[in-house]
Design a protein around this motif. Structure first.
Motif, PDB file in Angstrom:
ATOM      1  N   ILE A  42      37.383  22.279  15.578  1.00 25.06           N
ATOM      2  CA  ILE A  42      36.488  22.591  14.479  1.00 25.06           C
ATOM      3  C   ILE A  42      37.224  22.312  13.172  1.00 25.06           C
ATOM      4  O   ILE A  42      38.387  22.688  13.011  1.00 25.06           O
ATOM      5  N   ARG A  43      36.550  21.658  12.243  1.00 25.79           N
ATOM      6  CA  ARG A  43      37.176  21.323  10.960  1.00 25.79           C
ATOM      7  C   ARG A  43      37.428  22.603  10.145  1.00 25.79           C
ATOM      8  O   ARG A  43      36.583  23.486  10.077  1.00 25.79           O
ATOM      9  N   HIS A  44      38.609  22.655   9.525  1.00 28.15           N
ATOM     10  CA  HIS A  44      38.964  23.781   8.661  1.00 28.15           C
ATOM     11  C   HIS A  44      39.286  23.271   7.257  1.00 28.15           C
ATOM     12  O   HIS A  44      39.691  22.113   7.093  1.00 28.15           O
ATOM     13  N   TYR A  45      39.149  24.133   6.266  1.00 31.22           N
ATOM     14  CA  TYR A  45      39.237  23.695   4.870  1.00 31.22           C
ATOM     15  C   TYR A  45      40.370  24.346   4.086  1.00 31.22           C
ATOM     16  O   TYR A  45      40.586  23.991   2.927  1.00 31.22           O
ATOM     17  N   GLU A  46      41.117  25.269   4.687  1.00 35.83           N
ATOM     18  CA  GLU A  46      42.299  25.783   4.015  1.00 35.83           C
ATOM     19  C   GLU A  46      43.276  24.614   3.821  1.00 35.83           C
ATOM     20  O   GLU A  46      43.382  23.743   4.687  1.00 35.83           O
ATOM     21  N   PRO A  47      43.999  24.563   2.695  1.00 33.40           N
ATOM     22  CA  PRO A  47      44.846  23.390   2.411  1.00 33.40           C
ATOM     23  C   PRO A  47      45.887  23.117   3.489  1.00 33.40           C
ATOM     24  O   PRO A  47      46.193  21.953   3.777  1.00 33.40           O
ATOM     25  N   TRP A  48      46.444  24.170   4.110  1.00 28.06           N
ATOM     26  CA  TRP A  48      47.444  23.933   5.148  1.00 28.06           C
ATOM     27  C   TRP A  48      46.816  23.341   6.414  1.00 28.06           C
ATOM     28  O   TRP A  48      47.435  22.528   7.089  1.00 28.06           O
ATOM     29  N   TRP A  49      45.574  23.737   6.724  1.00 26.26           N
ATOM     30  CA  TRP A  49      44.913  23.152   7.889  1.00 26.26           C
ATOM     31  C   TRP A  49      44.488  21.723   7.607  1.00 26.26           C
ATOM     32  O   TRP A  49      44.547  20.857   8.497  1.00 26.26           O
ATOM     33  N   ALA A  50      44.043  21.455   6.397  1.00 28.01           N
ATOM     34  CA  ALA A  50      43.695  20.074   6.041  1.00 28.01           C
ATOM     35  C   ALA A  50      44.917  19.163   6.168  1.00 28.01           C
ATOM     36  O   ALA A  50      44.824  18.024   6.649  1.00 28.01           O
ATOM     37  N   ASN A  96      31.726  26.130  11.569  1.00 26.55           N
ATOM     38  CA  ASN A  96      32.062  27.458  11.052  1.00 26.55           C
ATOM     39  C   ASN A  96      31.274  27.827   9.805  1.00 26.55           C
ATOM     40  O   ASN A  96      31.499  28.890   9.230  1.00 26.55           O
ATOM     41  N   GLN A  97      30.357  26.962   9.367  1.00 27.79           N
ATOM     42  CA  GLN A  97      29.572  27.227   8.166  1.00 27.79           C
ATOM     43  C   GLN A  97      28.089  26.955   8.436  1.00 27.79           C
ATOM     44  O   GLN A  97      27.730  26.321   9.436  1.00 27.79           O
ATOM     45  N   LEU A  98      27.245  27.405   7.520  1.00 31.64           N
ATOM     46  CA  LEU A  98      25.818  27.111   7.612  1.00 31.64           C
ATOM     47  C   LEU A  98      25.565  25.624   7.436  1.00 31.64           C
ATOM     48  O   LEU A  98      24.699  25.034   8.082  1.00 31.64           O
ATOM     49  N   ALA A  99      26.326  24.996   6.540  1.00 30.00           N
ATOM     50  CA  ALA A  99      26.251  23.553   6.297  1.00 30.00           C
ATOM     51  C   ALA A  99      27.659  23.063   6.015  1.00 30.00           C
ATOM     52  O   ALA A  99      28.474  23.810   5.457  1.00 30.00           O
ATOM     53  N   PRO A 100      27.992  21.830   6.384  1.00 32.14           N
ATOM     54  CA  PRO A 100      29.345  21.340   6.140  1.00 32.14           C
ATOM     55  C   PRO A 100      29.708  21.426   4.661  1.00 32.14           C
ATOM     56  O   PRO A 100      28.944  20.967   3.802  1.00 32.14           O
ATOM     57  N   PRO A 101      30.842  22.043   4.312  1.00 37.58           N
ATOM     58  CA  PRO A 101      31.266  22.095   2.909  1.00 37.58           C
ATOM     59  C   PRO A 101      31.307  20.702   2.294  1.00 37.58           C
ATOM     60  O   PRO A 101      31.797  19.748   2.912  1.00 37.58           O
ATOM     61  N   GLY A 102      30.763  20.597   1.097  1.00 38.90           N
ATOM     62  CA  GLY A 102      30.686  19.312   0.414  1.00 38.90           C
ATOM     63  C   GLY A 102      29.380  18.581   0.640  1.00 38.90           C
ATOM     64  O   GLY A 102      29.087  17.608  -0.064  1.00 38.90           O
ATOM     65  N   SER A 103      28.590  19.039   1.620  1.00 39.95           N
ATOM     66  CA  SER A 103      27.331  18.352   1.921  1.00 39.95           C
ATOM     67  C   SER A 103      26.185  18.803   1.017  1.00 39.95           C
ATOM     68  O   SER A 103      25.179  18.102   0.900  1.00 39.95           O
ATOM     69  N   ILE A 104      26.310  19.962   0.406  1.00 40.00           N
ATOM     70  CA  ILE A 104      25.289  20.463  -0.510  1.00 40.00           C
ATOM     71  C   ILE A 104      25.739  20.137  -1.925  1.00 40.00           C
ATOM     72  O   ILE A 104      26.745  20.665  -2.411  1.00 40.00           O
ATOM     73  N   PRO A 132      28.043  31.669  11.400  1.00 36.04           N
ATOM     74  CA  PRO A 132      26.982  31.997  10.447  1.00 36.04           C
ATOM     75  C   PRO A 132      25.591  31.654  10.963  1.00 36.04           C
ATOM     76  O   PRO A 132      24.642  32.389  10.704  1.00 36.04           O
ATOM     77  N   ARG A 133      25.478  30.557  11.702  1.00 32.73           N
ATOM     78  CA  ARG A 133      24.126  30.218  12.158  1.00 32.73           C
ATOM     79  C   ARG A 133      23.661  31.131  13.294  1.00 32.73           C
ATOM     80  O   ARG A 133      22.465  31.384  13.432  1.00 32.73           O
ATOM     81  N   GLN A 134      24.587  31.640  14.097  1.00 30.43           N
ATOM     82  CA  GLN A 134      24.195  32.644  15.085  1.00 30.43           C
ATOM     83  C   GLN A 134      23.643  33.886  14.391  1.00 30.43           C
ATOM     84  O   GLN A 134      22.631  34.451  14.813  1.00 30.43           O
ATOM     85  N   ILE A 135      24.319  34.305  13.331  1.00 31.63           N
ATOM     86  CA  ILE A 135      23.875  35.473  12.585  1.00 31.63           C
ATOM     87  C   ILE A 135      22.538  35.198  11.907  1.00 31.63           C
ATOM     88  O   ILE A 135      21.613  36.027  11.947  1.00 31.63           O
ATOM     89  N   TRP A 136      22.412  34.043  11.277  1.00 33.09           N
ATOM     90  CA  TRP A 136      21.177  33.684  10.569  1.00 33.09           C
ATOM     91  C   TRP A 136      19.970  33.768  11.501  1.00 33.09           C
ATOM     92  O   TRP A 136      18.973  34.419  11.170  1.00 33.09           O
ATOM     93  N   HIS A 137      20.068  33.115  12.638  1.00 32.09           N
ATOM     94  CA  HIS A 137      18.922  33.076  13.550  1.00 32.09           C
ATOM     95  C   HIS A 137      18.612  34.453  14.133  1.00 32.09           C
ATOM     96  O   HIS A 137      17.470  34.697  14.541  1.00 32.09           O
ATOM     97  N   ARG A 138      19.596  35.331  14.139  1.00 36.13           N
ATOM     98  CA  ARG A 138      19.366  36.671  14.690  1.00 36.13           C
ATOM     99  C   ARG A 138      18.711  37.612  13.680  1.00 36.13           C
ATOM    100  O   ARG A 138      17.878  38.448  14.055  1.00 36.13           O
ATOM    101  N   VAL A 139      19.075  37.499  12.392  1.00 33.81           N
ATOM    102  CA  VAL A 139      18.607  38.500  11.427  1.00 33.81           C
ATOM    103  C   VAL A 139      17.538  38.004  10.467  1.00 33.81           C
ATOM    104  O   VAL A 139      16.888  38.808   9.802  1.00 33.81           O
ATOM    105  N   ARG A 198      41.642  27.451  16.294  1.00 29.97           N
ATOM    106  CA  ARG A 198      42.272  28.059  15.114  1.00 29.97           C
ATOM    107  C   ARG A 198      41.466  29.299  14.731  1.00 29.97           C
ATOM    108  O   ARG A 198      41.565  30.320  15.405  1.00 29.97           O
ATOM    109  N   GLN A 199      40.658  29.203  13.672  1.00 24.60           N
ATOM    110  CA  GLN A 199      39.792  30.322  13.289  1.00 24.60           C
ATOM    111  C   GLN A 199      38.395  30.058  13.844  1.00 24.60           C
ATOM    112  O   GLN A 199      37.404  30.072  13.117  1.00 24.60           O
ATOM    113  N   ASP A 200      38.336  29.847  15.151  1.00 24.87           N
ATOM    114  CA  ASP A 200      37.083  29.542  15.853  1.00 24.87           C
ATOM    115  C   ASP A 200      37.216  30.034  17.290  1.00 24.87           C
ATOM    116  O   ASP A 200      36.971  29.302  18.244  1.00 24.87           O
TER     117      ASP A 200
END
Length: 456
Positions: free
Chosen positions: A98-106, A124-132, A244-251, A10-12
């Motif tokens: 990959i899990r998505h969080y838009e209401p239509w994908w859910a 697709n995120q730094l941490a799973p949404p809802g885990s923080i 995001p984690r690819q970007i994080w570890h790079r910069v 999807r968006q991955d």
């Protein structure tokens, strides 16, 4: 023979740091699939600029899969139904995604799980949404404490490597032709100005490579429209061509003000968390008091909305941004805030009108980010700028040195000096082919505050 498994894209749209792909390869022969579902999103069906990007991103993904001995299967229709039918035809035992969080994908995930073994992976995120969560175990509603809490869990896990080879089924299912989907504009081709973009995983890597050397100066340059201070990674992130984690570890080790940039990556995680709590954030104000807001409607409001969309408001910084958006599918972040604030508070037009226009015109149109950002500007969001704080576009333009930016996108003003280009009407040198202001700043401010008082 081992039964095949379906890999649902999807968006991955990537092969590196793709947990669903890694898991699918361990499970059996893999059938990679993308389903174009234009019905599920309802009023948030993918806009024109996003469809342009999708065509090229799928082209790049298909090539990357072929390089690994695989291929991409394309289907169009209801995602859950198409995948269930494909599983029936191929004997596939499971679907990895990959899990998505838009209401239509859910909703699509929920429906698909009723008929197939659906294995969802975070990625697709730094941490799973809802885990923080807060100390009380509740989801965050405000960004700053969320970012502080998320930072305690950083750095993220290392990205996972792409498999060297993808196991293939003994027989491939049929696929639709990408060209038959009509994703690219033709009559007319309004995307000629999109040529600077390179959709796909390789394009994302190149853009990140370019940004790494600039990341340390992000705080100083990100608000200057006339300079290339932002990362321009947003469409690559939205389509999941990079993580995001690819970007994080790079910069992260670049020093300087790189943490400010990482905070913007964290904002994307925050927006996804808001989707979990407020799935209708793109359709409904999260502060109910704004249901009473007397937004302007009627012929005059429609005319003003059209002028804003075309970049004909008489405010050079606003017009430059709106013309950049139409020409390139993107707008500088600082200018997005100025243009959005102008629509909402100067023109007193419902924020949803702007959200829809951006949704159609942005190559990085992301339901979470776009909706949360519009509600932040409107003061209607759960975490937002207060409505009475009305941004002054003329002083913002001068403060952030937007003269060259205006010259690039508003050619009528190209010959004006820096000291008058931000407000040529007030300086008495407005060219005849440049419009008068739709409304004066003071008049707009008074009208906006009067309307706001009716919501209290």
């Amino acid at each position: 023979m081992t039964k095949p498994v379906i890999l649902w894209f999807r968006q991955d749209l990537r092969l590196s740091d793709q947990p669903a792909l890694v898991a699918a390869c361990h499970d059996g022969p893999v059938i990679p699939v993308y389903v174009l579902d234009d019905d599920g999103p309802g009023d948030h069906t993918m806009g024109g600029a996003s469809r342009w990007w999708l065509h090229r991103s799928l082209t790049a993904l298909g090539k990357a899969l072929r390089d690994k001995g695989s291929r991409l299967i394309l289907r169009r229709g209801n995602a859950a139904e198409m995948l269930a039918k494909l599983a029936e035809d191929t004997g596939a035992k499971a679907v990895h995604a990959i899990r998505h969080y838009e209401p239509w994908w859910a909703k699509a995930e929920e429906n698909l799980a009723k008929t197939l073994d659906l294995c969802l992976h975070d990625g697709n995120q730094l941490a799973p949404p809802g885990s923080i969560t807060t100390g009380a175990g509740k989801p965050f509603k405000i960004y700053t404490p969320f970012w502080r809490a998320l930072s305690h869990h950083m750095p993220p896990d290392d990205p996972v490597r792409s498999p060297t080879k993808i196991p293939t089924p003994s027989k491939w299912p049929t696929t639709e032709a990408l060209g038959s989907w009509g994703l690219l504009p033709s009559k007319p081709d309004w995307a000629t100005g999109f040529s600077d973009w390179e959709p796909g995983e390789d394009g994302a890597r190149k853009r990140l490579d370019q940004f790494v050397g600039e990341a340390a100066d992000y705080e100083a340059t990100r608000n200057l429209p006339s300079r290339e201070g932002t990362s321009r990674l947003s469409p690559h992130l939205h389509f999941g061509e990079i993580t995001p984690r690819q970007i994080w570890h790079r910069v992260a080790g670049e020093g300087g003000s790189v943490r400010t940039f990482l905070g913007e990556i964290g904002w994307r995680d925050y927006a996804q968390g808001i989707l979990l709590q407020y799935p209708d954030v793109g359709r409904k104000s999260t502060r109910e008091q704004f249901d009473k807001m007397p937004w302007r409607t009627g012929k005059a409001a429609k005319s003003d909305l059209r002028a804003w969309q075309r970049g004909r408001t008489g405010y050079p910084i606003v017009d430059a941004g709106m013309r950049q958006l139409w020409a390139t599918g993107w707008m500088h972040n600082r200018v997005r805030m100025i243009a959005a604030s102008f629509l909402i508070k100067h023109l007193l037009i419902d924020w949803r009108e702007g959200e829809r226009w951006f949704w159609d015109c942005l190559v990085d149109a992301d339901y979470g980010n776009n909706s949360v950002n519009w509600q932040w500007t409107a003061g209607t969001g759960v975490d937002s700028n207060m409505f009475p704080r009305i941004m002054a576009p003329l002083s913002q333009s001068e403060k952030f040195d937007a003269a060259d930016y205006i010259r690039e996108w508003v050619p009528e003003l190209r010959d004006l000096d820096d000291d008058v280009i931000h407000d040529p009407e007030d300086a008495g040198c407005r060219p005849e082919d440049y419009p008068e202001k739709l409304i004066g700043h003071r008049e707009a401010r008074e009208r906006s505050l009067a309307a706001y008082r009716k919501t209290k």
